[in-house]
Scaffold this motif. Structure first.
Motif: not given
Ligand code: AMP
Ligand code: MG
Length: 400
Positions: A183-184, A196, A198-200, A244-246, A296-297
């Motif tokens: 989604e990034l 969206i 990426k911000s993290n 970050s994320g996953g 990822g949040n």
């Molecule tokens: P996840 O931990 O992959 O399940 O992601 C949890 C939430 O964080 C989802 O809504 C993602 O879209 C958001 N997210 C994951 N990585 C990033 C990122 N690098 N920047 C902003 N939001 C993110």
């Protein structure tokens, strides 16, 4: 699930050894010193004049003499001179040596000079006044700065004074910051309605500037094979991976399995906390590599960085742990789950007690990154109760 305390202990027990490197003094701001800095000379190195004025022998003032013939001017940067006649004076400038035969400086504001006669206008003149005596601050070979000191502007000034044009500092780890998620999109792209930006990765990259680290950014799609392959390649050249994320329980959360497949040892996964519960941390001790895989949040990533990565980084660099600070809750607060809650707060100084006051600004959960703009710290509320009363004191993680 493990507690916040256990998680932090595990992380701090898995720092990586960092070598040292020699860099120019001008590039050392924000780095961690890895040598002793000693005084090469006395501080100050000579009896130094601290006011522009006249230098006299105090014994003549004490005997009642008020008018002194001016023999000349002695400037900063000139080798020491001597008075020819001990009951005369010399005009002296700040930073000059105190002329031989004199021991006291009277500032121009307290003197009238006519036709090379200086007349002292005040009645109280103490011996040695306005003279910074050699060695009063530090003696030659005194230890001035210890290894493990963060180099700030004041250390730079002192190191310049003792002639350190190059300094030995802790070498920085090579850090990769990896976002995951289909989604990034990049900051310069227009996201589709279901995407969206990426911000993290930018948050973490900029936060790492505190340690002078210039981390490289990567992105991995939500695909198991790609996750294994790309982390495998990245981990060959980097010491620290921040993902970050996953790492949660979603069907596209491939990071923990991929890391284990690549030989990283899981040291913790899931902590009794909110936000940031699914955090995964592991290492490959044989090659001194560690992985911080944050949820990822954005608020979760940010909190985990502040709470876990920063103390780990400080310890790896050889810095002492940060001073603990705490704040007093400004109002009652309720949080039911049996988790440590990192409450976003705005801190202020209580005018009556001069203590730090914590005003809860909760926001809308771990996805609400805009809330971080209006807060400056997290208040760490323990997991063993749900009611927190105004006036109670809790630890603070300050991020501004
Ligand atoms: P996840 O931990 O992959 O399940 O992601 C949890 C939430 O964080 C989802 O809504 C993602 O879209 C958001 N997210 C994951 N990585 C990033 C990122 N690098 N920047 C902003 N939001 C993110
Ligand atoms: Mg994801």
């Amino acid at each position: 699930m493990i507690s916040v305390r256990e998680a932090l202990n595990t992380i701090l027990n898995n720092t990586i050894p960092l070598s040292a490197e020699i860099i120019p003094l001008e590039a050392s701001l924000g780095r961690v010193l890895q040598e002793e800095i000693a005084a090469d000379r006395d501080f100050p190195p000579f009896d130094r004049v601290t006011m522009d004025g006249i230098a006299i022998g105090h014994e003549f003032f004490k005997k009642g003499q008020r008018a002194f013939t001016v023999e000349g001017r002695h400037m900063a940067g000139s080798p020491t001179v001597s008075l020819k006649s001990l009951n005369n004076c010399l005009e002296v400038m700040t930073g000059a040596t105190i002329p031989t035969g004199t021991d006291t400086v009277i500032r121009y504001e307290d003197v009238r000079i006519d036709n090379d006669i200086a007349t002292i206008q005040i009645e109280e003149v103490n011996p040695l006044q306005n003279v910074h005596r050699q060695g009063t601050d530090r003696k030659a070979s005194d230890l001035l700065i210890k290894p493990g000191t963060l180099i700030t502007a004041s250390e730079i000034g002192v190191m310049a004074t003792v002639g350190k044009s190059e300094v030995r500092v802790t070498a920085l780890p090579k850090i990769a910051i990896i976002s995951t998620g289909d989604e990034l999109v990049n900051v310069d792209q227009q996201p589709a309605p279901h995407q969206i930006r990426k911000s993290n990765v930018y948050t973490i990259q900029s936060a790492l500037n505190t340690y002078c680290c210039q981390a490289e950014l990567f992105h991995i799609a939500d695909n198991k094979e790609a996750t294994v392959n790309e982390i495998g390649v990245i981990s060959e050249t980097f010491d620290v991976l921040i993902l970050s994320g996953g790492v949660s329980k979603g069907k596209a959360d491939y990071v923990p399995d991929a890391l284990e497949e690549l030989g990283f040892k899981k040291l913790l996964h899931r902590i009794k906390q909110r936000p940031g519960k699914p955090f995964w941390f592991g290492s490959k001790p044989e090659s001194n590599k560690v992985v911080f895989a944050f949820p990822g949040n954005p608020v979760s990533t940010f909190l985990c960085y502040q709470k876990y990565f920063k103390p780990w980084m400080r310890k790896s660099l050889g810095l002492p742990s940060q001073k603990a600070i705490s704040a007093r809750l400004s109002e009652d607060f309720y949080f039911k789950p049996e988790l440590t809650y990192f409450l976003q707060i705005e801190t202020s100084s209580d005018p009556s007690t001069a203590q730090l006051l914590a005003k809860p600004i909760e926001g809308h959960g771990s996805g609400d990154l805009a809330n971080l703009l209006f807060t400056d710290a997290f208040l760490e509320l323990p997991d063993d109760r749900s009611e927190f009363k105004a006036g109670e004191i809790f630890p603070v993680i300050n991020f501004k």
